[in-house]
Write a protein that holds these residues in place. Structure first.
Motif, mmCIF file in Angstrom:
data_model
loop_
_atom_site.group_PDB
_atom_site.id
_atom_site.type_symbol
_atom_site.label_atom_id
_atom_site.label_comp_id
_atom_site.label_asym_id
_atom_site.label_seq_id
_atom_site.Cartn_x
_atom_site.Cartn_y
_atom_site.Cartn_z
ATOM 1 N N ALA A 164 1.095 4.214 -2.868
ATOM 2 C CA ALA A 164 0.879 5.637 -2.587
ATOM 3 C C ALA A 164 2.138 6.461 -2.772
ATOM 4 O O ALA A 164 2.077 7.681 -2.802
ATOM 5 N N SER A 172 0.829 -1.209 0.000
ATOM 6 C CA SER A 172 0.000 0.000 0.000
ATOM 7 C C SER A 172 0.859 1.252 0.000
ATOM 8 O O SER A 172 0.570 2.225 -0.703
ATOM 9 N N LEU A 173 1.930 1.253 0.791
ATOM 10 C CA LEU A 173 2.812 2.416 0.819
ATOM 11 C C LEU A 173 3.527 2.593 -0.513
ATOM 12 O O LEU A 173 3.740 3.716 -0.972
ATOM 13 N N ARG A 184 -3.194 6.531 7.611
ATOM 14 C CA ARG A 184 -3.975 7.175 6.543
ATOM 15 C C ARG A 184 -3.642 6.581 5.183
ATOM 16 O O ARG A 184 -4.510 6.412 4.323
ATOM 17 N N TYR A 185 -2.357 6.290 4.979
ATOM 18 C CA TYR A 185 -1.930 5.766 3.685
ATOM 19 C C TYR A 185 -2.352 4.313 3.491
ATOM 20 O O TYR A 185 -2.290 3.793 2.381
ATOM 21 N N GLY A 241 5.404 9.958 0.231
ATOM 22 C CA GLY A 241 4.215 10.608 0.777
ATOM 23 C C GLY A 241 4.325 10.939 2.249
ATOM 24 O O GLY A 241 4.089 12.080 2.659
ATOM 25 N N PRO A 242 4.682 9.971 3.122
ATOM 26 C CA PRO A 242 4.791 10.282 4.546
ATOM 27 C C PRO A 242 5.881 11.289 4.877
ATOM 28 O O PRO A 242 5.870 11.860 5.963
#
Length: 511
Positions: free
Chosen positions: A85, A81-82, A180-181, A89-90
């Protein structure tokens, strides 16, 4: 006996069996007879304790293997998932990701929850609901920053030992923001995962702090009772302390996560822009070692820190940190050269005086409290009166909060200095205006600057010489953040208007 049975079942030749058994028996008997002759009966107790520790170690290994097998699939899905995304992003903070109401509400939830737990002696912490909420709604950096600031506020008011645990709150908020991600807030399994992750992070990070602060105790009745019972059962102290902390964190984080997610479900969806501006925190943490000759510049800073007692090297170091911030504000790349000793000394002196000036109200407000504390005898305290002592304590509390506020708005103060000089940095309305440009950015940068300073000083706790490297390195990162913050919050330059001139030309003027 078991050796003989196995040898018989496997039809081992007798000579082979004896060739192995006799030497092994001789070594076994000789070893234990020698230990008995050397140490007497106490060696039996040591052997039994060793067997106990080995069994515990085996149980821990089996538990870790089981945990790995159970979490392998969820972790793999989280990584996928990371990756989908984008791993960066983080590490990016979007400037449109938070509002004033959310920040104040999150801080208020944390403070109120901790106050309730302390007042009613609950076997819980209740100080992370706002932290998890901010992380879920606004991302990992805001969540971590809100948690860290909450601990600093609590340490100056209702919980004097809360400040060192700010790193725990930061980690919990950051983990909640990462969820959230992974869209954990949208499914029940995600709620359970977030609860377990926050609980494990809280227990793992808090346990060494508990040893540093209170000998392994969590200072919560139920957790300390578990720790005492397991310690009495001869469990390793670190394991007993971890289980005692987990006994508090599991129910505490269950309440925290459920409450935060329920609140988040009721909030409106944040509006997103097509191309939001952001602060790349990954760049901040890596720009030092990507600069040409960075180790020489870091060594120069370490030398200045080594001779800090001469004052001038300290001013040079502070001035160079300001030079980095000014360089980044001008969109420069990498660390600037050490070629401005004179201007750096002037900048260092001005900044030291500037920060000291902002701290003056805190010092003045703490004077009455210091006078009351100086009245050590009971008669003197009674002569002062209870109301005077209470008023002095209140003023001291306000002074502590002011000092904390100065720490958190230091980026805005220094940004004013970079843009307009010394007196502009003392302009309170201008500093407030800069803070209000983007509250989330101000909170994240302010908290990170404080965290980086703490990390830099940790080099002194680990190895005395280590602070010569960790403090300058962390300060360089903080300077980068201040420079980027200044660039993002500077007033936009008004456009130039051109008016027709009688002679046929054009006259330019500023509106």
């Amino acid at each position: 006996m078991h050796t003989t049975q196995v040898a018989g079942v496997s039809r081992m030749p007798r000579l082979t069996f004896l060739a192995g058994l006799v030497p092994a028996a001789a070594v076994y008997i000789g070893a234990f007879v020698g230990l008995g002759a050397a140490f007497g009966r106490p060696i039996l107790r040591l052997i039994h304790e060793a067997e106990h520790q080995v069994l515990i170690a085996i149980a821990l290994i089996l538990a870790l293997v089981l945990a790995f097998l159970l979490t392998r699939a969820p972790v793999r899905r989280a990584i996928v998932s990371l990756e989908a995304a984008g791993w960066t992003g983080p590490l990016k903070f979007n400037l449109d990701s938070i509002g004033l109401v959310l920040v104040l509400a999150s801080l208020g939830l944390n403070f109120a929850g901790r106050a309730i737990a302390v007042t009613f002696h609950l076997p819980l912490f209740l100080d992370s609901i706002g932290t998890v909420l901010a992380g879920i709604v606004a991302g990992p950096w805001v969540g971590g920053s809100v948690g860290f600031i909450s601990n600093l506020v609590s340490s100056n008011t209702i919980d004097p030992v809360a400040a060192p645990y700010g790193i725990v709150s930061f980690a919990v908020g950051f983990a909640a923001g990462l969820s959230r991600y992974l869209n954990w807030q949208k499914r029940l399994s995600g709620w359970i995962s977030l609860w377990l992750v926050c609980s494990v992070i809280g227990a793992v990070v808090s346990t060494p702090l508990n040893f540093l602060m209170s000998g392994g105790h969590s200072n919560v009745g139920s957790g300390d009772a578990v720790y005492a019972a397991l310690n009495g059962a001869h469990l390793p102290r670190i394991l007993a302390a971890f289980i005692g902390e987990a006994a508090v964190d599991l129910p505490d984080k269950l309440i925290t996560v459920v409450a935060a997610l329920l609140i988040a479900q009721g909030l409106p969806e944040p509006r997103t822009t097509s191309a939001p501006m952001g602060l790349d925190l990954g760049e901040a943490f890596t720009f030092v070692n990507r600069s040409p000759g960075w180790w020489r510049k870091l060594l120069a800073a370490a030398i200045c820190l080594l001779f800090i007692w001469l004052v001038v090297p300290y001013l040079i170091l502070v001035g160079y940190i300001i030079q980095i911030a000014r360089h980044v504000r001008a969109d420069g790349r990498g660390l600037p050269p050490w070629d401005r000793l004179g201007p750096n000394i002037r900048d260092g002196f001005k900044v030291v005086v500037l920060i000291f000036t902002w701290w003056i109200p805190s010092a003045l407000l703490s004077i009455p409290g210091a006078i009351v504390e100086a009245a050590t005898s009971e008669g003197s305290k009674q002569a002062l009166g209870g109301s005077i002592a209470a008023g002095a304590g209140l003023l001291a509390g306000v002074g502590s909060v002011w000092g904390l506020a100065v720490l958190l708005i230091e980026a805005a103060i220094l940004s004013q200095y970079l843009e307009r000089g010394f007196w502009a940095a003392l302009n309170v309305p201008a500093v407030i205006r800069r803070l209000r440009v983007n509250l989330g950015l101000s909170i994240v940068v302010g908290a990170l600057v404080v965290v980086l300073s703490s990390i830099g000083i940790l080099g002194l706790a680990a190895v005395v010489v280590g602070v010569l490297i960790t403090f300058p390195y962390a300060s360089f990162i903080g300077a980068y953040l201040v420079g980027r913050y200044a660039r993002l919050t500077d007033r936009p330059v008004p456009p130039t208007l051109t008016l027709p001139h009688k002679g046929g030309g054009k006259l330019a003027r500023q509106p």
